[in-house]
Design an enzyme around this catalytic site. Structure first.
Site, PDB file in Angstrom:
ATOM      1  N   SER A  94       0.855  -1.190   0.000  1.00 30.23           N
ATOM      2  CA  SER A  94       0.000   0.000   0.000  1.00 30.23           C
ATOM      3  C   SER A  94       0.887   1.234   0.000  1.00 30.23           C
ATOM      4  CB  SER A  94      -0.871   0.026   1.263  1.00 30.23           C
ATOM      5  OG  SER A  94      -1.502   1.276   1.409  1.00 30.23           O
TER       6      SER A  94
ATOM      7  N   TYR B  80      -1.835  -0.448  10.320  1.00 29.91           N
ATOM      8  CA  TYR B  80      -1.941  -0.820   8.894  1.00 29.91           C
ATOM      9  C   TYR B  80      -0.670  -0.401   8.154  1.00 29.91           C
ATOM     10  CZ  TYR B  80      -3.749  -0.831   4.076  1.00 29.91           C
ATOM     11  OH  TYR B  80      -3.943  -1.057   2.728  1.00 29.91           O
TER      12      TYR B  80
HETATM   13  N1  LIG Z   1      -8.442  -0.186  -1.896  1.00 20.47           N
HETATM   14  C1  LIG Z   1      -7.401   0.558  -1.613  1.00 20.47           C
HETATM   15  O1  LIG Z   1      -7.475   1.808  -1.608  1.00 20.47           O
HETATM   16  C2  LIG Z   1      -6.086  -0.093  -1.296  1.00 20.47           C
HETATM   17  C3  LIG Z   1      -4.941   0.719  -1.333  1.00 20.47           C
HETATM   18  C4  LIG Z   1      -3.720   0.135  -1.035  1.00 20.47           C
HETATM   19  C5  LIG Z   1      -3.628  -1.194  -0.738  1.00 20.47           C
HETATM   20  N2  LIG Z   1      -4.757  -1.961  -0.701  1.00 20.47           N
HETATM   21  C6  LIG Z   1      -4.597  -3.377  -0.374  1.00 20.47           C
HETATM   22  O2  LIG Z   1      -5.203  -4.128  -1.397  1.00 20.47           O
HETATM   23  C7  LIG Z   1      -5.562  -5.414  -0.877  1.00 20.47           C
HETATM   24  C8  LIG Z   1      -6.999  -5.726  -1.290  1.00 20.47           C
HETATM   25  O3  LIG Z   1      -7.846  -4.803  -0.616  1.00 20.47           O
HETATM   26  P1  LIG Z   1      -9.192  -4.251  -1.267  1.00 20.47           P
HETATM   27  O4  LIG Z   1      -9.048  -2.798  -1.392  1.00 20.47           O
HETATM   28  O5  LIG Z   1      -9.543  -5.056  -2.438  1.00 20.47           O
HETATM   29  O6  LIG Z   1     -10.196  -4.508  -0.046  1.00 20.47           O
HETATM   30  P2  LIG Z   1     -11.397  -5.552   0.136  1.00 20.47           P
HETATM   31  O7  LIG Z   1     -12.390  -5.391  -0.948  1.00 20.47           O
HETATM   32  O8  LIG Z   1     -11.833  -5.365   1.544  1.00 20.47           O
HETATM   33  O9  LIG Z   1     -10.698  -6.963  -0.057  1.00 20.47           O
HETATM   34  C9  LIG Z   1      -9.876  -7.535   0.939  1.00 20.47           C
HETATM   35  C10 LIG Z   1      -9.717  -8.993   0.614  1.00 20.47           C
HETATM   36  O10 LIG Z   1      -8.842  -9.581   1.613  1.00 20.47           O
HETATM   37  C11 LIG Z   1      -9.417 -10.776   2.037  1.00 20.47           C
HETATM   38  N3  LIG Z   1      -9.057 -11.093   3.417  1.00 20.47           N
HETATM   39  C12 LIG Z   1      -9.159 -10.310   4.513  1.00 20.47           C
HETATM   40  N4  LIG Z   1      -8.789 -11.010   5.618  1.00 20.47           N
HETATM   41  C13 LIG Z   1      -8.455 -12.253   5.181  1.00 20.47           C
HETATM   42  C14 LIG Z   1      -8.025 -13.430   5.819  1.00 20.47           C
HETATM   43  N5  LIG Z   1      -7.857 -13.494   7.158  1.00 20.47           N
HETATM   44  N6  LIG Z   1      -7.766 -14.528   5.075  1.00 20.47           N
HETATM   45  C15 LIG Z   1      -7.920 -14.481   3.711  1.00 20.47           C
HETATM   46  N7  LIG Z   1      -8.330 -13.410   3.054  1.00 20.47           N
HETATM   47  C16 LIG Z   1      -8.606 -12.300   3.781  1.00 20.47           C
HETATM   48  C17 LIG Z   1     -10.921 -10.576   1.912  1.00 20.47           C
HETATM   49  O11 LIG Z   1     -11.524 -11.845   1.730  1.00 20.47           O
HETATM   50  P3  LIG Z   1     -12.464 -12.588   2.824  1.00 20.47           P
HETATM   51  O12 LIG Z   1     -13.013 -11.548   3.744  1.00 20.47           O
HETATM   52  O13 LIG Z   1     -13.504 -13.264   2.006  1.00 20.47           O
HETATM   53  O14 LIG Z   1     -11.545 -13.562   3.486  1.00 20.47           O
HETATM   54  C18 LIG Z   1     -11.026  -9.749   0.646  1.00 20.47           C
HETATM   55  O15 LIG Z   1     -11.107 -10.593  -0.471  1.00 20.47           O
HETATM   56  C19 LIG Z   1      -5.355  -5.327   0.639  1.00 20.47           C
HETATM   57  O16 LIG Z   1      -4.129  -5.944   0.990  1.00 20.47           O
HETATM   58  C20 LIG Z   1      -5.287  -3.827   0.891  1.00 20.47           C
HETATM   59  O17 LIG Z   1      -4.566  -3.516   2.052  1.00 20.47           O
HETATM   60  C21 LIG Z   1      -5.982  -1.445  -0.980  1.00 20.47           C
END
Ligand SMILES: NC(=O)c1ccc[n+]([C@@H]2O[C@H](COP(=O)([O-])OP(=O)(O)OC[C@H]3O[C@@H](n4cnc5c(N)ncnc54)[C@H](OP(=O)(O)O)[C@@H]3O)[C@@H](O)[C@H]2O)c1
Length: 253
Positions: free
Chosen positions: A146, A159
């Protein structure tokens, strides 16, 4: 038109494919020829995604995964490898945000964020790399860190710490696994609209944040398509240990 890469014959494991970026990555990899193993805790969402990928002509395999449980990680990687095929590409994407002021963090809450974002990412990468190394096969591992790995934001201390660990892990693993032909890279996205931050952008704080960005906007999951394909493509053979910021300039100014 969009970006494309030839991933035919490749198998990709995507963690956190039940929503947001991971779901998009799975669709994009499948569209470009990879067979995708989609994982996460919410299996009903994986079933829907599998149906949609297959309806679009792709190939998908479902496996439940909780990245906070090393037994679950090892079972998932072993079952995917044995039942679906050897993994060529890992998108190490699972993560949680959990905005909380530093003074309010409990040890349990701290562990939850770290266990998901840092410890989980490490043991997923380890499980996949061990199989690649044992099989003498090259591979591509991309961890979704991130912008918070580099820039700090109020309310996201743990985080940010967990994502800094994931980014630094990338360089350490790249160094150890370069000789096995395993490329290990990380992406550091800025704000992209997904479930992790839904509700934020309609608030006064969210609107103020957007107004402060150079282009006064936040990203969409498809904005990362080109980068995820580049890092997954066998044609890209000279990148490992890279930690790439992809934020539309949000961190500038
Ligand atoms: N969106 C942004 O602005 C942003 C920016 C920078 C980085 N990121 C990173 O991008 C990645 C994806 O995030 P997103 O934005 O797509 O958010 P999201 O829609 O909330 O997706 C998060 C994913 O992580 C999975 N997850 C959470 N806890 C887990 C666990 N204990 N075991 C297995 N899977 C788990 C969830 O699946 P389940 O709940 O079904 O297990 C979900 O599929 C994350 O690492 C986040 O930190 C996001």
């Amino acid at each position: 038109m969009g970006f494309s890469a030839d991933l035919s014959g490749k198998i990709a494991l995507v963690t956190g494919a039940t929503s947001g970026l991971g779901e998009r990555f799975a669709r994009v990899l499948a569209k470009n020829g990879a067979a995708v193993a989609i994982t996460g805790r919410r299996v009903e969402r994986l079933e829907k995604l599998k149906t949609e990928i297959e309806a679009a002509g792709g190939k998908a395999f479902i496996h439940p995964l909780d990245v906070t449980d090393v037994g679950s990680i090892r079972a998932c990687v072993d079952n995917v490898w044995e039942q679906f095929g050897p993994i060529d590409i890992l998108i190490n994407n699972s993560g949680i945000g959990e905005p909380t002021l530093a003074t309010d963090f409990t040890p349990e809450h701290y562990d939850k964020v770290m266990d998901t974002n840092a410890r989980g990412a490490f043991f997923v990468a380890q499980a996949v790399a061990k199989r690649m190394i044992a099989a003498g096969r090259p591979g591509k591992i991309t961890t979704v860190a991130s912008l918070a790995a580099i820039d700090v934001v109020k309310g996201l201390s743990v985080y940010a710490m967990s994502k800094a660990a994931a980014a630094h892990m990338t360089r350490a693993l790249a160094l150890e696994w370069a000789r096995f032909g395993i490329d290990v890279n990380a992406i550091c996205p800025g704000y992209i609209v997904t479930e992790i931050n839904e509700g934020t952008w309609e608030t006064d704080l969210g609107k103020k944040m957007i107004a402060g960005f150079p282009r006064k906007r936040i990203g969409k999951p498809e904005d990362l398509d080109g980068l995820i394909l580049l890092l997954s493509s066998p044609d890209n053979g000279f990148m490992t240990g890279s930690v790439i910021v992809v934020d539309d300039g949000q961190s500038l100014g």
